[in-house]
Enzyme design. Structure first.
Site, short mmCIF file in Angstrom:
data_model
loop_
_atom_site.label_atom_id
_atom_site.label_comp_id
_atom_site.label_asym_id
_atom_site.label_seq_id
_atom_site.Cartn_x
_atom_site.Cartn_y
_atom_site.Cartn_z
N LYS A 135 1.87 2.97 -9.45
CA LYS A 135 2.02 1.51 -9.51
C LYS A 135 1.09 0.87 -10.54
O LYS A 135 1.45 -0.08 -11.21
CB LYS A 135 1.76 0.91 -8.12
N GLN A 168 -0.41 1.39 -1.61
CA GLN A 168 0.20 2.42 -0.76
C GLN A 168 1.73 2.44 -0.97
O GLN A 168 2.17 2.13 -2.06
CB GLN A 168 -0.14 2.21 0.72
N GLY A 190 -5.90 3.40 -5.04
CA GLY A 190 -6.53 3.78 -6.31
C GLY A 190 -5.48 3.67 -7.39
O GLY A 190 -4.63 4.54 -7.53
N HIS A 191 -5.48 2.55 -8.12
CA HIS A 191 -4.46 2.33 -9.15
C HIS A 191 -5.03 2.69 -10.52
O HIS A 191 -5.98 2.07 -10.99
CB HIS A 191 -3.99 0.88 -9.10
N ASP A 233 0.95 6.39 -4.28
CA ASP A 233 0.66 7.20 -5.47
C ASP A 233 1.87 7.37 -6.37
O ASP A 233 2.04 8.41 -7.02
CB ASP A 233 0.11 8.59 -5.07
P1 IMP Z 1 -5.99 4.66 5.56
O1 IMP Z 1 -5.17 3.65 4.83
O2 IMP Z 1 -7.27 5.02 4.88
O3 IMP Z 1 -6.21 4.26 6.99
O4 IMP Z 1 -5.16 6.03 5.64
C1 IMP Z 1 -3.93 6.13 6.36
C2 IMP Z 1 -2.95 7.03 5.62
O5 IMP Z 1 -2.52 6.37 4.43
C3 IMP Z 1 -3.52 8.37 5.18
O6 IMP Z 1 -2.50 9.34 5.22
C4 IMP Z 1 -3.93 8.12 3.74
O7 IMP Z 1 -3.96 9.30 2.98
C5 IMP Z 1 -2.79 7.20 3.31
N1 IMP Z 1 -3.17 6.33 2.20
C6 IMP Z 1 -3.96 5.25 2.24
N2 IMP Z 1 -4.06 4.69 1.03
C7 IMP Z 1 -3.31 5.42 0.21
C8 IMP Z 1 -2.97 5.31 -1.18
O8 IMP Z 1 -3.40 4.39 -1.90
N3 IMP Z 1 -2.13 6.26 -1.67
C9 IMP Z 1 -1.61 7.24 -0.89
N4 IMP Z 1 -1.90 7.38 0.40
C10 IMP Z 1 -2.73 6.47 0.95
#
Ligand code: IMP
Length: 422
Positions: free
Chosen positions: A16, A222, A40-41, A13
């Site tokens: 990007k 991420q 989510g970009h 977040d």
């Molecule tokens: P997952 O990727 O859905 O398995 O989530 C694992 C961890 O990564 C959790 O803490 C999510 O909130 C975090 N996470 C996954 N995708 C994002 C992102 O795009 N931005 C911020 N945090 C993310």
């Protein structure tokens, strides 16, 4: 020929989407290398807001081709929705979007298992998009890939085999209703018909393009601290958002990578569970969250907010090899008289020399802060570095000097034009 990897340097977040959009008009191709629709970009162009989950943000520049690399895990419904949304917004995807035949597919049981896992005691705070279970199957060598869609017999066989095992698990371990194999087969056959035109041998496409002198921006999702190897395990995602993942996730060899560009938010945020040493609580945290509109682009969850962490950025620079950076959301800090920055961690009376990613070591950490003067004014209309208040320039030079990273872009708002390039 330039091949740049763009990474999130914190917990995701960082903004990007906007920076990829800004940079992508200088590149021929933008490729995603890991993650899935957990990302989510957000990109704002004029009055229109685009939130992209799977398709690289470069799609919004009409001369740019986009690749979803083999390292990405693809949720068919999310991808179709996104393509539909782009097309209905006048963005052409045909002949511009390419999907690696080696990318893995998120199956309905992955999403279900993600949600079931999260309802237990071992809560990671995932996005519930099936990311972890899909990567589990990938590494267990049971995954279903885009290439499997091309042969209906193989596809049906693989779905049947997987579902036998998953239904057993759902029924016997989780006491959950079984999933219907025919429904899933039909859904994925239908999906194939719609995405067939996008499927390609992406490593060959990318490497040929590089040989022809084309430039590639490899877009991470991420962030570094969510990396399954280098992040705050187990509170991480299940892929490698760090720059190393760009090679395995696209098929572009390390010898072709020219540079690594890091995206750094002017403060720190995190969604989901796990350690966050500079987190702010109570009114202070709430005010930063509200001012920065820190709510997840994928799940809408409120993000945890805290001070900028230079110790963390140094670790991130080391792991990724970041040389240049964009500082995002600098305008958000304009309401503060004083801004704290973390310069190190203290544990049991000792200053730590290297960043501890083991969560037990991160417990009871005391961040060491320096306090910088805030600029206490709105900078969202500033368009040149020289016009920034001196306190703001000081803040930027602190970030750059403490990390050894050169600042190339400063973002002072979500719009394209709210950007200062150096
Ligand atoms: P997952 O990727 O859905 O398995 O989530 C694992 C961890 O990564 C959790 O803490 C999510 O909130 C975090 N996470 C996954 N995708 C994002 C992102 O795009 N931005 C911020 N945090 C993310």
């Amino acid at each position: 020929m330039e091949v740049t990897v763009l990474v999130g340097s914190q917990w995701g977040d960082e903004g990007k989407g906007k920076i990829v959009d800004i940079l992508s008009n200088r590149f021929d191709i933008v490729a995603r290398y890991q993650g899935g629709a957990n990302a989510g970009h957000t990109v704002i162009i004029g009055d229109q807001q685009f939130i992209l989950h799977l398709v690289p943000s470069g799609i919004l520049r009409e001369n740019v081709k986009c690749v979803i690399g083999n390292g990405v895990v693809i949720d068919p419904q999310a991808l179709l929705d996104e393509i539909k949304f782009l097309e209905s917004s006048g963005i052409n995807t045909k002949g511009r979007l390419f999907i690696s035949h080696n990318a893995h597919l998120i199956m309905p049981y992955h999403k279900l298992l993600d949600q079931i896992n999260e309802s237990g005691a071992n809560k990671i705070g995932t996005t519930g998009r099936g990311i972890g279970p899909c990567y589990i199957d990938k590494y267990a060598r049971k995954g279903i890939r885009i290439v499997d869609l091309l042969d209906r017999t193989v596809l049906k066989e693989k779905i049947k085999l997987n579902l036998e095992e998953k239904n057993n698990l759902l029924k016997k371990v989780y006491n959950h209703a079984e999933l219907n194999v025919d429904d899933i087969i039909n859904e994925y056959v239908e999906f194939d018909k719609q995405i067939d035109q996008y499927i390609t041998d992406a490593p060959t496409l990318l490497n040929n393009a590089i040989l022809e002198g084309k430039s590639v921006l490899i877009e991470g999702a991420q962030g570094t601290m969510l990396d399954v190897d280098h992040g705050t395990y187990p509170y991480v995602t299940s892929s490698n958002p760090t720059s190393g993942g760009a090679c395995t996730g696209t098929g572009i060899p390390p010898t072709k990578i020219s540079s690594v560009f890091g995206i750094v938010k002017a403060y720190t945020t995190r969604v989901g569970n796990g350690p966050f040493p500079t987190e702010l609580f109570g009114d202070e945290g709430e005010e930063l969250r509200k001012t920065g509109a820190e709510f997840g682009a994928t799940t809408g969850r409120p993000r945890r907010c805290g001070w900028f962490d230079a110790f963390l950025l140094n670790y991130s620079r080391m792991i990724n090899g970041i040389e240049r950076t964009a500082i995002t959301k600098l305008d958000v800090l304009g309401y503060l008289d004083e801004i704290k920055v973390c310069v190190g961690y203290e544990k049991n009376g000792k200053i730590l020399k290297s960043y501890p990613t083991d969560i037990s070591q991160l417990e009871n950490i005391t961040p060491v802060y320096e306090t910088l003067k805030g600029w206490n004014q709105d900078i969202s209309n500033v368009r040149s570095f020289n016009d920034l208040p001196s306190e703001c320039k000081n803040y930027l030079s602190f970030i750059s000097q403490s990390s050894g990273i050169e600042i190339k872009i400063i973002s002072v708002g979500p719009k394209r034009e709210q950007t200062i390039e150096l």
